[in-house]
Design a protein around this motif. Structure first.
Motif, PDB file in Angstrom:
ATOM      1  N   VAL A  92     -25.111 -81.101  10.815  1.00  0.00           N
ATOM      2  CA  VAL A  92     -26.506 -81.479  10.541  1.00  0.00           C
ATOM      3  C   VAL A  92     -27.141 -80.493   9.556  1.00  0.00           C
ATOM      4  N   LEU A  93     -26.868 -79.204   9.728  1.00  0.00           N
ATOM      5  CA  LEU A  93     -27.392 -78.212   8.789  1.00  0.00           C
ATOM      6  C   LEU A  93     -26.855 -78.467   7.377  1.00  0.00           C
ATOM      7  N   TYR A  94     -25.579 -78.763   7.265  1.00  0.00           N
ATOM      8  CA  TYR A  94     -24.970 -79.035   5.956  1.00  0.00           C
ATOM      9  C   TYR A  94     -25.582 -80.287   5.319  1.00  0.00           C
ATOM     10  N   LEU A  95     -25.689 -81.352   6.089  1.00  0.00           N
ATOM     11  CA  LEU A  95     -26.224 -82.609   5.544  1.00  0.00           C
ATOM     12  C   LEU A  95     -27.714 -82.522   5.218  1.00  0.00           C
ATOM     13  N   SER A  96     -28.418 -81.610   5.863  1.00  0.00           N
ATOM     14  CA  SER A  96     -29.854 -81.454   5.612  1.00  0.00           C
ATOM     15  C   SER A  96     -30.143 -81.104   4.154  1.00  0.00           C
ATOM     16  N   ARG A  97     -29.195 -80.502   3.473  1.00  0.00           N
ATOM     17  CA  ARG A  97     -29.391 -80.136   2.070  1.00  0.00           C
ATOM     18  C   ARG A  97     -29.453 -81.358   1.164  1.00  0.00           C
ATOM     19  N   ARG A  98     -28.975 -82.514   1.640  1.00  0.00           N
ATOM     20  CA  ARG A  98     -28.920 -83.725   0.816  1.00  0.00           C
ATOM     21  C   ARG A  98     -30.081 -84.685   1.060  1.00  0.00           C
TER      22      ARG A  98
ATOM     23  N   ALA B 294     -31.146 -96.714   8.844  1.00  0.00           N
ATOM     24  CA  ALA B 294     -29.942 -97.504   8.572  1.00  0.00           C
ATOM     25  C   ALA B 294     -30.296 -98.979   8.401  1.00  0.00           C
ATOM     26  N   PHE B 295     -31.156 -99.515   9.271  1.00  0.00           N
ATOM     27  CA  PHE B 295     -31.560-100.920   9.166  1.00  0.00           C
ATOM     28  C   PHE B 295     -32.391-101.167   7.907  1.00  0.00           C
ATOM     29  N   ARG B 296     -33.169-100.162   7.491  1.00  0.00           N
ATOM     30  CA  ARG B 296     -33.949-100.288   6.257  1.00  0.00           C
ATOM     31  C   ARG B 296     -33.072-100.122   5.017  1.00  0.00           C
ATOM     32  N   GLY B 297     -31.855 -99.643   5.216  1.00  0.00           N
ATOM     33  CA  GLY B 297     -30.957 -99.422   4.095  1.00  0.00           C
ATOM     34  C   GLY B 297     -31.289 -98.184   3.291  1.00  0.00           C
ATOM     35  N   VAL B 298     -31.909 -97.187   3.944  1.00  0.00           N
ATOM     36  CA  VAL B 298     -32.277 -95.953   3.249  1.00  0.00           C
ATOM     37  C   VAL B 298     -31.198 -94.905   3.503  1.00  0.00           C
ATOM     38  N   ARG B 299     -30.605 -94.447   2.428  1.00  0.00           N
ATOM     39  CA  ARG B 299     -29.557 -93.426   2.516  1.00  0.00           C
ATOM     40  C   ARG B 299     -30.164 -92.046   2.723  1.00  0.00           C
ATOM     41  N   LEU B 300     -29.310 -91.073   3.042  1.00  0.00           N
ATOM     42  CA  LEU B 300     -29.775 -89.698   3.232  1.00  0.00           C
ATOM     43  C   LEU B 300     -30.545 -89.173   2.026  1.00  0.00           C
ATOM     44  N   ASP B 301     -30.103 -89.532   0.839  1.00  0.00           N
ATOM     45  CA  ASP B 301     -30.747 -89.009  -0.367  1.00  0.00           C
ATOM     46  C   ASP B 301     -32.051 -89.735  -0.712  1.00  0.00           C
ATOM     47  N   GLY B 302     -32.449 -90.689   0.120  1.00  0.00           N
ATOM     48  CA  GLY B 302     -33.713 -91.387  -0.073  1.00  0.00           C
ATOM     49  C   GLY B 302     -33.596 -92.661  -0.875  1.00  0.00           C
ATOM     50  N   THR B 303     -32.424 -92.939  -1.435  1.00  0.00           N
ATOM     51  CA  THR B 303     -32.266 -94.189  -2.173  1.00  0.00           C
ATOM     52  C   THR B 303     -32.082 -95.326  -1.184  1.00  0.00           C
ATOM     53  N   ARG B 304     -32.471 -96.498  -1.622  1.00  0.00           N
ATOM     54  CA  ARG B 304     -32.395 -97.675  -0.758  1.00  0.00           C
ATOM     55  C   ARG B 304     -31.323 -98.601  -1.310  1.00  0.00           C
ATOM     56  N   THR B 305     -30.552 -99.177  -0.416  1.00  0.00           N
ATOM     57  CA  THR B 305     -29.518-100.113  -0.814  1.00  0.00           C
ATOM     58  C   THR B 305     -30.035-101.525  -0.628  1.00  0.00           C
ATOM     59  N   THR B 306     -29.870-102.344  -1.650  1.00  0.00           N
ATOM     60  CA  THR B 306     -30.238-103.751  -1.529  1.00  0.00           C
ATOM     61  C   THR B 306     -29.003-104.536  -1.128  1.00  0.00           C
ATOM     62  N   SER B 307     -29.170-105.813  -0.910  1.00  0.00           N
ATOM     63  CA  SER B 307     -28.058-106.646  -0.448  1.00  0.00           C
ATOM     64  C   SER B 307     -26.898-106.675  -1.428  1.00  0.00           C
ATOM     65  N   ASP B 308     -27.176-106.477  -2.718  1.00  0.00           N
ATOM     66  CA  ASP B 308     -26.078-106.476  -3.689  1.00  0.00           C
ATOM     67  C   ASP B 308     -25.611-105.056  -4.009  1.00  0.00           C
ATOM     68  N   GLU B 309     -25.959-104.077  -3.135  1.00  0.00           N
ATOM     69  CA  GLU B 309     -25.504-102.702  -3.217  1.00  0.00           C
ATOM     70  C   GLU B 309     -25.978-101.941  -4.462  1.00  0.00           C
ATOM     71  N   THR B 310     -27.112-102.355  -5.042  1.00  0.00           N
ATOM     72  CA  THR B 310     -27.662-101.569  -6.142  1.00  0.00           C
ATOM     73  C   THR B 310     -28.738-100.659  -5.573  1.00  0.00           C
ATOM     74  N   PRO B 311     -28.659 -99.334  -5.851  1.00  0.00           N
ATOM     75  CA  PRO B 311     -29.638 -98.420  -5.269  1.00  0.00           C
ATOM     76  C   PRO B 311     -31.018 -98.580  -5.887  1.00  0.00           C
ATOM     77  N   GLU B 312     -32.005 -98.430  -5.022  1.00  0.00           N
ATOM     78  CA  GLU B 312     -33.408 -98.406  -5.442  1.00  0.00           C
ATOM     79  C   GLU B 312     -34.029 -97.156  -4.873  1.00  0.00           C
ATOM     80  N   GLY B 313     -35.199 -96.806  -5.300  1.00  0.00           N
ATOM     81  CA  GLY B 313     -35.905 -95.661  -4.749  1.00  0.00           C
ATOM     82  C   GLY B 313     -36.445 -95.977  -3.373  1.00  0.00           C
ATOM     83  N   ASP B 314     -36.577 -94.958  -2.523  1.00  0.00           N
ATOM     84  CA  ASP B 314     -37.136 -95.101  -1.173  1.00  0.00           C
ATOM     85  C   ASP B 314     -38.629 -95.279  -1.252  1.00  0.00           C
ATOM     86  N   ALA B 315     -39.131 -96.231  -0.503  1.00  0.00           N
ATOM     87  CA  ALA B 315     -40.580 -96.479  -0.498  1.00  0.00           C
ATOM     88  C   ALA B 315     -41.265 -95.620   0.511  1.00  0.00           C
TER      89      ALA B 315
END
Length: 193
Positions: free
Chosen positions: A100-106, A172-193
């Motif tokens: 968790v400490l390691y992943l917190s940097r991302r 996870a259900f919102r599709g927000v990755r650790l880095d704050g990007t959001r995944t859409t249904s076609d797997e293209t990243p978007e910014g986190d809202a």
């Protein structure tokens, strides 16, 4: 309305790039650390009070029969499972804390930062018991003292871990990755809202 060369004059039509809306990594790390430290202090403090003030085996009603204080020492994991594997559970907790400490940097999202802060506090709170409480180092029993009807006795660290799990599932259900990007249904990243 547009000015020359297609530039918008209405501020409502301009959009801020997703990267500009995200908090800085330093702020997110600060948020993780602040939440983790605060929740950890609450967990350790309530355990110290429980051990000092509660008689083992006795129940003290807080909210009638709904919530009671009931001191117990748990050598195992959740629901008192794996009581014979206390040393292994301690090693797993140390590993989880380091991951968790390691992943917190991302982290690139406030919700992820809150979840990781709570998760760190929960892991560290129960790990502190395993390292420093009797019967000895790596074999210590976790102090539990909050009791609901038909539910295992738990502590503040357990609440933090469960709240973190809920936030992680929400992300996870919102599709927000650790880095704050959001995944859409076609797997293209978007910014986190």
């Amino acid at each position: 309305m547009q000015a020359a060369r297609g530039t918008s004059l209405n501020s409502s039509e301009t959009t801020t790039p997703p990267s500009a809306r995200r908090p800085s990594p330093a702020r997110l790390i600060g948020l993780v650390a602040g939440i983790a430290l605060t929740a950890y202090v609450v967990d350790v403090g309530t355990k110290v009070l429980a051990v000092a003030r509660l008689e083992p085996g006795a129940s003290y009603p807080l909210v009638g029969d709904l919530l009671q204080l009931h001191l117990t020492r748990n050598p195992g994991a959740a629901f008192s499972t794996g009581t014979e594997y206390t040393v292994a559970l301690t090693c797993i907790a140390i590993t989880a804390l380091l991951v968790v400490l390691y992943l917190s940097r991302r982290l690139g999202s406030v919700v992820w930062a809150i979840a990781f802060g709570l998760l760190l506090a929960g892991i560290a709170g129960n790990l502190t018991d395993r390292l420093f409480r009797s019967p000895g180092v790596l074999r210590g029993h976790v102090i539990d003292f909050l009791m609901l009807p038909n539910w295992p006795i738990f502590n503040v660290a357990d609440i933090c871990i469960n709240a973190a799990a809920v936030l992680i599932l929400v992300q996870a259900f919102r599709g927000v990755r650790l880095d704050g990007t959001r995944t859409t249904s076609d797997e293209t990243p978007e910014g986190d809202a």
